[in-house]
Design an enzyme around this catalytic site. Structure first.
Site, mmCIF file in Angstrom:
data_model
loop_
_atom_site.group_PDB
_atom_site.id
_atom_site.type_symbol
_atom_site.label_atom_id
_atom_site.label_comp_id
_atom_site.label_asym_id
_atom_site.label_seq_id
_atom_site.Cartn_x
_atom_site.Cartn_y
_atom_site.Cartn_z
ATOM 1 C CE LYS A 80 -33.600 -29.150 -36.548
ATOM 2 N NZ LYS A 80 -33.572 -30.620 -36.349
ATOM 3 C CB CYS A 118 -26.658 -22.048 -25.752
ATOM 4 S SG CYS A 118 -26.470 -23.326 -26.955
ATOM 5 C CG MET A 119 -22.749 -22.428 -27.077
ATOM 6 S SD MET A 119 -23.303 -24.110 -27.292
ATOM 7 C CE MET A 119 -21.788 -24.987 -27.039
ATOM 8 C CG MET A 123 -28.678 -27.206 -24.187
ATOM 9 S SD MET A 123 -27.496 -25.947 -23.696
ATOM 10 C CE MET A 123 -26.164 -26.285 -24.814
ATOM 11 N N GLY A 153 -24.912 -25.974 -30.000
ATOM 12 C CA GLY A 153 -26.317 -25.867 -30.330
ATOM 13 C C GLY A 153 -26.576 -25.177 -31.653
ATOM 14 C CD GLN A 154 -28.079 -20.151 -30.935
ATOM 15 O OE1 GLN A 154 -28.781 -19.334 -31.478
ATOM 16 N NE2 GLN A 154 -27.376 -19.874 -29.858
HETATM 17 N N1 LIG Z 1 -37.049 -23.957 -21.457
HETATM 18 C C1 LIG Z 1 -35.936 -23.851 -22.167
HETATM 19 N N2 LIG Z 1 -35.581 -22.663 -22.671
HETATM 20 C C2 LIG Z 1 -34.435 -22.556 -23.407
HETATM 21 C C3 LIG Z 1 -33.614 -23.681 -23.622
HETATM 22 C C4 LIG Z 1 -34.011 -24.930 -23.064
HETATM 23 O O1 LIG Z 1 -33.340 -25.961 -23.219
HETATM 24 N N3 LIG Z 1 -35.158 -24.963 -22.341
HETATM 25 N N4 LIG Z 1 -32.472 -23.555 -24.363
HETATM 26 C C5 LIG Z 1 -31.844 -22.254 -24.485
HETATM 27 C C6 LIG Z 1 -30.903 -22.294 -25.619
HETATM 28 S S1 LIG Z 1 -29.658 -23.474 -25.547
HETATM 29 C C7 LIG Z 1 -30.973 -21.484 -26.681
HETATM 30 S S2 LIG Z 1 -29.733 -21.512 -27.867
HETATM 31 C C8 LIG Z 1 -32.047 -20.490 -26.777
HETATM 32 C C9 LIG Z 1 -32.510 -20.187 -28.186
HETATM 33 O O2 LIG Z 1 -33.386 -19.130 -28.077
HETATM 34 P P1 LIG Z 1 -33.663 -18.034 -29.200
HETATM 35 O O3 LIG Z 1 -32.442 -17.618 -29.869
HETATM 36 O O4 LIG Z 1 -34.423 -16.970 -28.488
HETATM 37 O O5 LIG Z 1 -34.647 -18.858 -30.158
HETATM 38 P P2 LIG Z 1 -34.818 -18.836 -31.739
HETATM 39 O O6 LIG Z 1 -36.172 -19.360 -32.007
HETATM 40 O O7 LIG Z 1 -33.695 -19.559 -32.362
HETATM 41 O O8 LIG Z 1 -34.757 -17.307 -32.086
HETATM 42 C C10 LIG Z 1 -34.077 -16.832 -33.205
HETATM 43 C C11 LIG Z 1 -34.883 -15.690 -33.803
HETATM 44 O O9 LIG Z 1 -34.141 -15.099 -34.872
HETATM 45 C C12 LIG Z 1 -34.975 -14.946 -36.024
HETATM 46 N N5 LIG Z 1 -34.062 -14.990 -37.180
HETATM 47 C C13 LIG Z 1 -33.703 -16.039 -37.934
HETATM 48 N N6 LIG Z 1 -32.737 -15.687 -38.814
HETATM 49 C C14 LIG Z 1 -32.489 -14.370 -38.617
HETATM 50 C C15 LIG Z 1 -31.567 -13.441 -39.176
HETATM 51 O O10 LIG Z 1 -30.765 -13.760 -40.046
HETATM 52 N N7 LIG Z 1 -31.574 -12.177 -38.653
HETATM 53 C C16 LIG Z 1 -32.435 -11.810 -37.666
HETATM 54 N N8 LIG Z 1 -32.350 -10.566 -37.211
HETATM 55 N N9 LIG Z 1 -33.333 -12.657 -37.147
HETATM 56 C C17 LIG Z 1 -33.340 -13.920 -37.586
HETATM 57 C C18 LIG Z 1 -35.980 -16.052 -35.906
HETATM 58 O O11 LIG Z 1 -37.164 -15.720 -36.601
HETATM 59 C C19 LIG Z 1 -36.188 -16.160 -34.388
HETATM 60 O O12 LIG Z 1 -37.221 -15.326 -33.941
HETATM 61 O O13 LIG Z 1 -33.166 -20.929 -25.991
HETATM 62 C C20 LIG Z 1 -32.842 -21.111 -24.632
HETATM 63 N N10 LIG Z 1 -34.076 -21.341 -23.896
HETATM 64 N N1 LIG Z 2 -34.448 -30.265 -33.473
HETATM 65 C C1 LIG Z 2 -33.702 -29.343 -32.877
HETATM 66 N N2 LIG Z 2 -32.360 -29.491 -32.810
HETATM 67 C C2 LIG Z 2 -31.624 -28.565 -32.179
HETATM 68 C C3 LIG Z 2 -32.205 -27.398 -31.622
HETATM 69 C C4 LIG Z 2 -33.630 -27.252 -31.745
HETATM 70 O O1 LIG Z 2 -34.221 -26.256 -31.294
HETATM 71 N N3 LIG Z 2 -34.325 -28.240 -32.359
HETATM 72 N N4 LIG Z 2 -31.449 -26.484 -30.964
HETATM 73 C C5 LIG Z 2 -29.997 -26.546 -31.025
HETATM 74 C C6 LIG Z 2 -29.437 -25.940 -29.814
HETATM 75 S S1 LIG Z 2 -29.241 -24.244 -29.737
HETATM 76 C C7 LIG Z 2 -28.981 -26.681 -28.779
HETATM 77 S S2 LIG Z 2 -28.303 -25.911 -27.425
HETATM 78 C C8 LIG Z 2 -28.948 -28.155 -28.832
HETATM 79 C C9 LIG Z 2 -29.403 -28.825 -27.532
HETATM 80 O O2 LIG Z 2 -29.256 -30.185 -27.665
HETATM 81 P P1 LIG Z 2 -29.567 -31.168 -26.463
HETATM 82 O O3 LIG Z 2 -28.942 -30.692 -25.222
HETATM 83 O O4 LIG Z 2 -29.246 -32.532 -26.907
HETATM 84 O O5 LIG Z 2 -31.171 -31.020 -26.316
HETATM 85 P P2 LIG Z 2 -32.151 -30.780 -25.076
HETATM 86 O O6 LIG Z 2 -33.447 -31.382 -25.496
HETATM 87 O O7 LIG Z 2 -32.152 -29.385 -24.645
HETATM 88 O O8 LIG Z 2 -31.578 -31.591 -23.831
HETATM 89 C C10 LIG Z 2 -30.914 -32.808 -23.944
HETATM 90 C C11 LIG Z 2 -31.287 -33.813 -22.902
HETATM 91 O O9 LIG Z 2 -30.874 -33.418 -21.604
HETATM 92 C C12 LIG Z 2 -31.651 -34.214 -20.732
HETATM 93 N N5 LIG Z 2 -31.484 -33.770 -19.348
HETATM 94 C C13 LIG Z 2 -32.254 -32.931 -18.645
HETATM 95 N N6 LIG Z 2 -31.774 -32.794 -17.394
HETATM 96 C C14 LIG Z 2 -30.682 -33.584 -17.306
HETATM 97 C C15 LIG Z 2 -29.761 -33.893 -16.259
HETATM 98 O O10 LIG Z 2 -29.819 -33.390 -15.144
HETATM 99 N N7 LIG Z 2 -28.761 -34.763 -16.547
HETATM 100 C C16 LIG Z 2 -28.639 -35.357 -17.769
HETATM 101 N N8 LIG Z 2 -27.641 -36.181 -17.951
HETATM 102 N N9 LIG Z 2 -29.500 -35.072 -18.759
HETATM 103 C C17 LIG Z 2 -30.494 -34.202 -18.536
HETATM 104 C C18 LIG Z 2 -33.043 -34.073 -21.294
HETATM 105 O O11 LIG Z 2 -33.886 -35.115 -20.853
HETATM 106 C C19 LIG Z 2 -32.780 -34.087 -22.783
HETATM 107 O O12 LIG Z 2 -33.063 -35.338 -23.362
HETATM 108 O O13 LIG Z 2 -29.784 -28.604 -29.875
HETATM 109 C C20 LIG Z 2 -29.521 -27.981 -31.136
HETATM 110 N N10 LIG Z 2 -30.278 -28.730 -32.090
HETATM 111 S S1 SF4 Z 3 -27.169 -28.697 -39.652
HETATM 112 FE FE1 SF4 Z 3 -28.438 -29.671 -38.068
HETATM 113 S S2 SF4 Z 3 -30.522 -29.044 -38.595
HETATM 114 FE FE2 SF4 Z 3 -29.277 -28.723 -40.435
HETATM 115 S S3 SF4 Z 3 -29.456 -30.620 -41.627
HETATM 116 FE FE3 SF4 Z 3 -27.625 -30.808 -40.341
HETATM 117 S S4 SF4 Z 3 -28.340 -31.865 -38.511
HETATM 118 FE FE4 SF4 Z 3 -30.168 -31.060 -39.533
HETATM 119 MO MO LIG Z 4 -28.623 -23.550 -27.643
#
Ligand SMILES: Nc1nc2c(c(=O)[nH]1)N[C@H]1C(S)=C(S)[C@@H](COP(=O)(O)OP(=O)(O)OC[C@H]3O[C@@H](n4cnc5c(=O)[nH]c(N)nc54)[C@H](O)[C@@H]3O)O[C@H]1N2
Ligand SMILES: Nc1nc2c(c(=O)[nH]1)N[C@H]1C(S)=C(S)[C@@H](COP(=O)(O)OP(=O)(O)OC[C@H]3O[C@@H](n4cnc5c(=O)[nH]c(N)nc54)[C@H](O)[C@@H]3O)O[C@H]1N2
Ligand code: SF4
Ligand SMILES: [Mo]
Length: 747
Positions: free
Chosen positions: A82, A171-172, A338, A375-376
């Site tokens: 990415k 998330c956090m 997560m 995460g973020q």
């Molecule tokens: N099923 C499922 N749902 C999940 C999760 C999961 O594990 N499973 N994880 C949850 C977690 S951990 C997270 S963090 C959330 C993330 O969920 P979101 O925050 O809703 O997802 P993003 O796609 O990161 O949305 C960011 C938005 O900001 C816009 N953007 C980018 N840069 C800027 C900027 O500088 N300014 C503005 N105004 N906009 C900008 C992007 O175009 C995008 O639309 O999802 C949650 N939802």
């Molecule tokens: N490529 C990519 N990287 C990202 C993001 C992205 O959107 N894309 N988002 C960022 C953000 S905001 C976040 S929060 C992080 C999330 O980072 P991670 O938490 O590492 O990612 P996830 O895929 O949400 O979930 C991690 C694992 O939890 C496992 N899991 C599900 N249920 C359980 C359970 O009950 N017990 C255990 N032990 N494991 C379980 C799932 O199988 C999965 O493999 O990633 C960050 N990095």
């Molecule tokens: S900050 Fe995360 S998404 Fe960006 S290059 Fe490093 S590992 Fe990849």
């Molecule tokens: Mo997240």
């Protein structure tokens, strides 16, 4: 080879996606010969994940022509797939170029003045009609610190509404509550450098190969350098991370607290605990309050490996082995994300991981630390540290605590008793209130809740008259619900600070202009403040001025980063707080004498977040998840990420090179289960839970264990969250996205 062709070979996925590693070369050009033709190079930070990789951006004639990993930053030049696409951001398809107002059901072009006048009028009307509890701000761990800080101050101090929340709640939140309960202070005590020293990685509920690739590469380099280094992975799926593990525990989703408590059982039973460390540095608490070592032993005695193994669907000797490796390794580092935080017992799980470290003394030494991955990019610095959540105030203060309110009133120069004493609504309640009409006007910035909230069919609805403003860079599943859409500047089209998981703050300087009429979120907030008569409160109008105000605020607190001047941030590759003076190098390991300037001299380890300077070992009983497999819903659906896409794909799925190499959003299902259901890859299936129903395509895969299915949530056309349950952790109010019971039928 062209980058796009290289990606298509798939070679990158077999080498751990290290397209950008030092070995493979880490520079990417957006124009032919961009690297060679760049006239100037500027240090910056990746805008995606919480790893916060340093990058260097090559410019020519005012345009970005190349991006490479920064050798001098903590990532030592590495980037993941990415990060290598960052140079595509200025060319993103479908950018929003001007404000839009909904008229006759359709979003129509407007001027900034028309849009902002309308927004301010609606917020004022709502304040008159419903009072401060009727307005809301919903933000993001991707906003810059200056933006989250300003929004939080505008709403909480100016408009007297604590309805300020954001996606870090999803998330956090459980990690933040876990740290505060156990140590008295939020944020991880360790640092990325610990990855280079650990002798045992305990990875639970995280898939860093896909979600934190550069950190995972660092773990692999450590393994390669010393083959005795062990890796334990606890995940119901045999993820790419798990493929590198010495020990994989494929637990049933939702049962991890059983595992952790059982590991504590083994550690105590076999005298593997460090009782001296425990006696000097810890206190013990159960639900009733402080308790004794004997009570602790009795508590864990119940969690025999045999009992735990039955509940978790694994064998008991896996638990014994994990406990021994954890306790006896020279340095154990736990990493979680997560799979732990997004759980009904998320805070208890965080407490208990920390407890295992405290009980065994696996903390405060290089490589020995509990480390929750963020995460973020700016969830830590921007949202947790600035207190931009509905229960919080800046710098670790709490809305509900009168002393904390008084401190923050003093720091913000407000008269005493002016901050609203009622905590605001957390994310799920906030969207519930929009549905019920208790919220009359809301501003959503830099997040896409229309796709990412759980139980989406419920929370995408809004009451008639609930006025929604959305600032984003592109059209999304949330902008389609908005009354006003504001075009936002992206990444280096604006300036600000990001703070990632190891308490490192890094500056991203503005390098290019935003397209069309897009504005930075900070500019939008400052404009709104003026229109709402808050200009005497929001006096800092540019990123540097806001930073200075924020930095000064930290002086008297345990976050002290007053030594991080803007000048230093411009020069240095980020700094870790505490950093109390302009010549302080920053703190790698918190609570450790010699590293952390706030430690009482002579104490070696000082958990100064607590009044008695002792961390707390919490005894947390396991409870089964509310969603269990049943006859009607025999499978457990879990959701998460894929390496190629960032969340809802609004950016990454618009980059052709990434879109091309992302598998279609599908339901991963184990071959055995697929056989029983009579489905095969490519078949359409209907997945139904107590919450909703969706149809999607099957991908048969050995990754999920039997009984568990997995889907990613990146695809705007496959809204998997319509099926996902919305149970919350009762303490952190974080939703459990990881366990929903479903049934599956061939469609
Ligand atoms: N099923 C499922 N749902 C999940 C999760 C999961 O594990 N499973 N994880 C949850 C977690 S951990 C997270 S963090 C959330 C993330 O969920 P979101 O925050 O809703 O997802 P993003 O796609 O990161 O949305 C960011 C938005 O900001 C816009 N953007 C980018 N840069 C800027 C900027 O500088 N300014 C503005 N105004 N906009 C900008 C992007 O175009 C995008 O639309 O999802 C949650 N939802
Ligand atoms: N490529 C990519 N990287 C990202 C993001 C992205 O959107 N894309 N988002 C960022 C953000 S905001 C976040 S929060 C992080 C999330 O980072 P991670 O938490 O590492 O990612 P996830 O895929 O949400 O979930 C991690 C694992 O939890 C496992 N899991 C599900 N249920 C359980 C359970 O009950 N017990 C255990 N032990 N494991 C379980 C799932 O199988 C999965 O493999 O990633 C960050 N990095
Ligand atoms: S900050 Fe995360 S998404 Fe960006 S290059 Fe490093 S590992 Fe990849
Ligand atoms: Mo997240």
């Amino acid at each position: 080879m062209e980058r796009r062709d290289f990606l298509k070979t798939g070679f990158w996925s077999s080498i751990g996606l290290y397209l950008a590693s030092r070995q493979v070369g880490c520079a990417f050009e957006t124009e032919p010969d961009g690297l060679a033709r760049a006239q100037s190079w500027h240090k910056s930070v990746c805008r995606f994940c919480g790893t916060g990789c340093g990058v260097v951006v090559g410019m020519r004639d005012g345009k970005i022509v190349a991006v490479r990993g920064d050798e001098l930053a903590h990532n030592k030049g590495m980037m993941c797939v990415k990060g290598t696409m960052l140079a595509e951001l200025p060319k993103l398809e479908g950018r929003l170029l001007y404000p839009m107002i909904r008229k006759d059901g359709r979003l129509q072009r407007a001027t900034w003045d028309e849009a902002m006048t309308l927004v301010a009028d609606k917020f004022r009307e709502t304040l008159d009609r419903l009072g401060p509890s009727g307005i809301a701000f919903y933000g993001s761990g991707q906003l810059y610190t200056q933006e989250s800080y300003t929004a939080n101050k505008l709403f909480k101090a100016g408009l007297k509404s604590n309805n300020v929340d954001g996606n870090p709640r999803l998330c956090m939140a459980s990690a933040a509550f876990g740290y505060v309960q156990s140590f008295g202070k939020d944020e991880p005590p360790g640092c990325y450098e610990d990855l280079d020293h650990a002798a045992c990685f305990f990875i639970i509920g995280a898939n860093p190969y896909e979600a934190h690739p550069v950190l995972f590469e660092r773990m692999r380099l450590r393994q390669k350098a010393d083959p005795s280094v062990k890796m334990i992975v606890v995940d119901p799926r045999r993820t790419r991370t798990a493929e590198y593990a010495d020990l994989h525990l494929p637990v049933l989703p939702g049962t991890d607290l059983m595992l952790l408590n059982s590991m504590a059982h083994v550690i105590l039973r076999d005298n593997l605990a460090d009782l001296e460390f425990l006696n000097v540095h810890c206190t013990i608490q159960d639900a009733a309050g402080p308790t004794t070592l004997d009570k602790m032993r009795a508590f864990y005695r119940e969690y025999t490996p045999e009992r735990a193994a039955r509940e978790m669907g694994i064998s008991a000797n896996l638990i014994e082995t994990a406990a021994y490796l954890f306790a006896t390794s020279p340095a154990t580092m736990s990493l979680w994300t997560m799979g732990i935080n997004q759980r009904v017992q998320g805070v208890f799980l965080n407490n208990t991981i920390i407890t295992l470290h405290l009980m065994t003394g696996q903390i405060g030494r290089p490589g020995a630390t509990p480390f929750s991955l963020t995460g973020q990019g700016n969830a830590c610095g921007g949202v947790r540290d600035t207190g931009s959540l509905s229960h919080a105030l800046p710098l670790g203060h709490q809305v509900a605590n009168p002393e904390h309110r008084h401190t923050v009133e003093r720091l913000w120069g407000l008269p005493p008793d002016t901050l609203n004493p009622e905590p605001g609504l957390h994310t799920v309640d906030l969207f519930k209130a929009m549905k019920d009409g208790r919220i009359g006007a809301a501003l959503i910035m830099c997040t896409n809740p229309g796709q990412t909230l759980p139980n989406l069919d419920v929370y995408r609805r809004r009451a008639e008259g609930c006025f929604l403003v959305v600032a984003d860079a592109v059209e999304t599943r949330t902008t389609e619900l908005a009354d006003v859409v504001l075009p936002a500047a992206l990444w280096l089209e604006k300036e600000g600070v990001y703070g990632q998981a190891e308490r490192r703050y890094q500056l991203l300087q503005k390098l290019i202009d935003p397209p069309g009429e897009a504005r930075s979120d900070l500019d939008i907030l400052v404009d709104l403040a003026k229109r709402l008569g808050q200009d005497s409160l929001i006096t800092a109008h540019d990123p540097e001025a806001v930073w200075d105000e924020w930095r000064q605020m930290s002086v008297s607190t345990k976050y002290n980063f007053s030594g991080m001047t803007y000048d230093r941030l411009k020069r240095e590759r980020g700094l870790q707080w505490p950093c109390p003076t302009v010549d302080h190098p920053g703190t790698r390991r918190r609570y450790v004498e010699g590293d952390d300037p706030l430690v009482t001299p002579g104490s070696k380890i000082d958990f100064y977040g607590k009044p008695d300077h002792k961390a707390v070992i919490f005894l947390r009983p396991y409870e089964p998840s509310p969603e269990r497999p049943s006859e009607t819903y025999p499978f457990l659906l879990t959701t998460g990420r894929v390496i190629q896409q960032w969340h809802t794909g609004t950016i990454t799925n618009r980059i052709p090179a990434l879109r091309d190499v992302t598998p279609p959003a599908s339901l991963e299902i184990n071959p055995e289960d697929a056989h029983r259901l009579g489905v095969t890859s490519g078949d359409a299936v209907t997945v139904a839970s107590r919450f909703g129903t969706i149809t999607l395509t099957v991908a048969v895969s050995p990754v999920p264990r039997t009984g568990v299915v997995f889907a990613s949530f990146y695809d705007a056309d496959v809204l998997i969250n319509r099926v996902v349950a919305d149970y919350l952790d009762p303490i952190s109010k974080q939703p459990d996205y990881k366990t929903t019971a479903v049934h599956i039928r061939k469609a």
